[in-house]
Design an enzyme around this catalytic site. Structure first.
Site, PDB file in Angstrom:
ATOM      1  N   TYR A 171       0.805  -1.221   0.000  1.00 56.60           N
ATOM      2  CA  TYR A 171       0.000   0.000   0.000  1.00 56.60           C
ATOM      3  C   TYR A 171       0.836   1.269   0.000  1.00 56.60           C
ATOM      4  CZ  TYR A 171       1.484  -0.561   4.794  1.00 56.60           C
ATOM      5  OH  TYR A 171       2.264  -0.746   5.904  1.00 56.60           O
ATOM      6  N   GLY A 172       2.162   1.135  -0.064  1.00 55.85           N
ATOM      7  CA  GLY A 172       3.025   2.319   0.017  1.00 55.85           C
ATOM      8  C   GLY A 172       4.020   2.330  -1.125  1.00 55.85           C
ATOM      9  N   SER A 173       5.319   2.390  -0.774  1.00 61.01           N
ATOM     10  CA  SER A 173       6.354   2.454  -1.803  1.00 61.01           C
ATOM     11  C   SER A 173       6.319   1.228  -2.715  1.00 61.01           C
ATOM     12  CB  SER A 173       7.733   2.594  -1.154  1.00 61.01           C
ATOM     13  OG  SER A 173       7.998   1.474  -0.320  1.00 61.01           O
ATOM     14  N   LEU A 174       5.796   0.094  -2.217  1.00 61.10           N
ATOM     15  CA  LEU A 174       5.747  -1.118  -3.045  1.00 61.10           C
ATOM     16  C   LEU A 174       4.605  -1.089  -4.068  1.00 61.10           C
ATOM     17  CD1 LEU A 174       6.660  -3.777  -0.356  1.00 61.10           C
ATOM     18  CD2 LEU A 174       8.107  -2.899  -2.182  1.00 61.10           C
ATOM     19  N   GLU A 222      11.030  -4.287   5.234  1.00 57.08           N
ATOM     20  CA  GLU A 222      10.085  -3.613   6.123  1.00 57.08           C
ATOM     21  C   GLU A 222      10.668  -3.447   7.521  1.00 57.08           C
ATOM     22  OE1 GLU A 222       7.901  -2.061   4.837  1.00 57.08           O
ATOM     23  OE2 GLU A 222       7.159  -3.110   3.094  1.00 57.08           O
TER      24      GLU A 222
END
Length: 174
Positions: free
Chosen positions: A14-17, A82
């Site tokens: 849900y972020g940088s990935l 992470e």
């Protein structure tokens, strides 16, 4: 069919990935993915960081995508990436195209009372402002991870992140 150990995993990101570029640097490939929604969570900005955190919040939802067929080795890479700031948790997401429910792994912020969490993280803004540097930082993290077997002590992703962004800030201020 024999009861084989599940060798591949579905991971909700849900972020940088969400950026193919970051996934490709980490996993050396681009796994198939499906847009999905995680209900009962909120995506926060983190003071002093460019990546987000999620925590359970009633009546909220987080949109992202599920990376499919992640191997055990790739899951280890994601765990390391992470780092200690997140806990890998099991969750249920709803796939946006079929409305099918799917059991996945996702990374939840490890400190639910963190005073540095605020607002709502925005992927489009991140892509424009931070993605290029973040990809470079991720690349540096992977280079250090590969050297890990030869070196007694290596930086965690948080340390890589902090030293990378401190160097970038030094360059800008000089």
């Amino acid at each position: 069919m024999s009861s084989m150990v599940r060798t591949s995993h579905d991971v909700f990101v849900y972020g940088s990935l969400l950026a193919d570029e970051v996934v490709r640097v980490l996993l050396n490939r681009l796994p198939s993915s499906t847009p999905a929604t995680l209900h009962g969570y909120h995506r926060f900005k983190i003071k002093g960081r460019v990546y987000p955190a999620i925590l359970p919040v009633e009546n909220k939802k987080v949109t992202g995508r599920v990376l499919h067929e992640i191997s055990g080795l790739e899951l280890d890479i994601l765990d390391e990436f992470e780092d200690v700031e997140y806990n890998r948790s099991d969750a249920e997401v709803v796939l946006m195209d079929t409305f099918e429910k799917l059991q996945v792994h996702t990374y939840v912020w490890s400190d639910p009372k963190d005073p540095n969490l605020y607002g709502e993280w925005d992927f489009e803004e991140w892509k424009q402002v931070h993605m290029n540097d973040f990809v470079k930082m991720t690349d540096a993290f992977m280079v250090e991870s590969k050297q890990e077997s030869e070196l007694p002590e290596t930086k965690t992703r948080v340390q890589t992140y902090e030293s990378f962004y401190n160097q970038e800030n030094d360059k800008q201020s000089s």
